[in-house]
Write an enzyme that holds these catalytic residues in place. Sequence first.
Site, PDB file in Angstrom:
ATOM      1  N   ASP A  73       0.805  -1.035  -0.078  1.00 38.75           N
ATOM      2  CA  ASP A  73       0.090   0.446   0.260  1.00 38.75           C
ATOM      3  C   ASP A  73       1.162   1.656   0.063  1.00 38.75           C
ATOM      4  OD1 ASP A  73      -2.206  -2.183   0.154  1.00 38.75           O
ATOM      5  OD2 ASP A  73      -2.659  -0.819   1.434  1.00 38.75           O
ATOM      6  N   ASP A 108      -0.594  -4.361  -3.855  1.00 43.52           N
ATOM      7  CA  ASP A 108      -1.588  -3.223  -3.947  1.00 43.52           C
ATOM      8  C   ASP A 108      -0.661  -2.207  -3.528  1.00 43.52           C
ATOM      9  OD1 ASP A 108      -3.446  -5.076  -3.986  1.00 43.52           O
ATOM     10  OD2 ASP A 108      -4.191  -5.570  -1.650  1.00 43.52           O
TER      11      ASP A 108
END
EC number: 3.1.1.11
Length: 366
Positions: free
Chosen positions: A178, A199
């Site tokens: 992230d 991600d």
Amino acid sequence: MLKTISGTLALSLIIAASVHQAQAATTYNAVVSKSSSDGKTFKTIADAIASAPAGSTPFVILIKNGVYNERLTITRNNLLLKGESRNGAVIAAATAAGTLKSDGSKWGTAGSSTITISAKDFSAQSLTIRNDFDFPANQAKSDSDSSKIKDTQAVALYVTKSGDRAYFKDVSLVGYQDTLYVSGGRSFFSDCRISGTVDFIFGDGTALFNNCDLVSRYRADVKSGNVSGYLTAPSTNINQKYGLVITNSRVIRESDSVPAKSYGLGRPWHPTTTFSDGRYADPNAIGQTVFLNTSMDNHIYGWDKMSGKDKNGNTIWFNPEDSRFFEYKSYGAGAAVSKDRRQLTDAQAAEYTQSKVLGDWTPTLP
């Protein structure tokens, strides 16, 4: 020959002088330096930002080379943080979602961010933003180790729903899981480098990336043949035309240690959301990631699915074909054309120009 050399030397001196004059002409409202402090020079970026007058007139801060261990929340509109050099001017912190606050609660994903943008017309140029949470060391710990953090999301840069027209030029974003969270408004990343694992570009905002390096990092904790991570996890609302758009960029590996076919281009994130009838995965988050004219190394295998919870708390899966995942003229060892990697037509690709993605905003630096 002497005349030619003399002419070349003279031209070089003129160019050098012009560059120096252009640099000297830049007006900085504040300067941040690790080595000095006076009326207009600050030792922390936070103090320099606090010196900006109220209002939204442009305020430019020069950040001299050095590592500044600070966590910043930007609420002042029309602010530019300009580093002395991309690799030399570094803003860093080491907070994960599972890191505990003084009251014993967790910071959470959004709260882990090194820099949070909650303002309009923010710009950053020629600097690095890092989240230094030691993901590899944490993953190497035994599951029985009480110091092991379970929530390992660690955001370097977070553009909130209060942010819009955020412009990043020649900026490096460094993290693992992230790294970049774009949750609101429009963001433009030009000539940037963004690295991570899981991600590492995610959210429901509109973000355009041009001429950027998206760098997949090596993971020693992942067994050979397993997936190491995903470049994107968009949660774009179905009524929003644009999500994460990557153009003329490079999808590369941190090193040759990153295995072939170990990273997905993206997976659909349906964040758990509270509705009138319960709390469950948002069905309207039909994420969009589009890659156009982008080279891809051989660590890329395509798109992937992602899980969420239904109204009853059961695990359900969201598939990439139900999302807005597309490519256009990808090339390189990781590029492929198949039914699982949908391609845009020329006419469809023409809808992803800068002016169409960003609308009435033309990014410029103060």
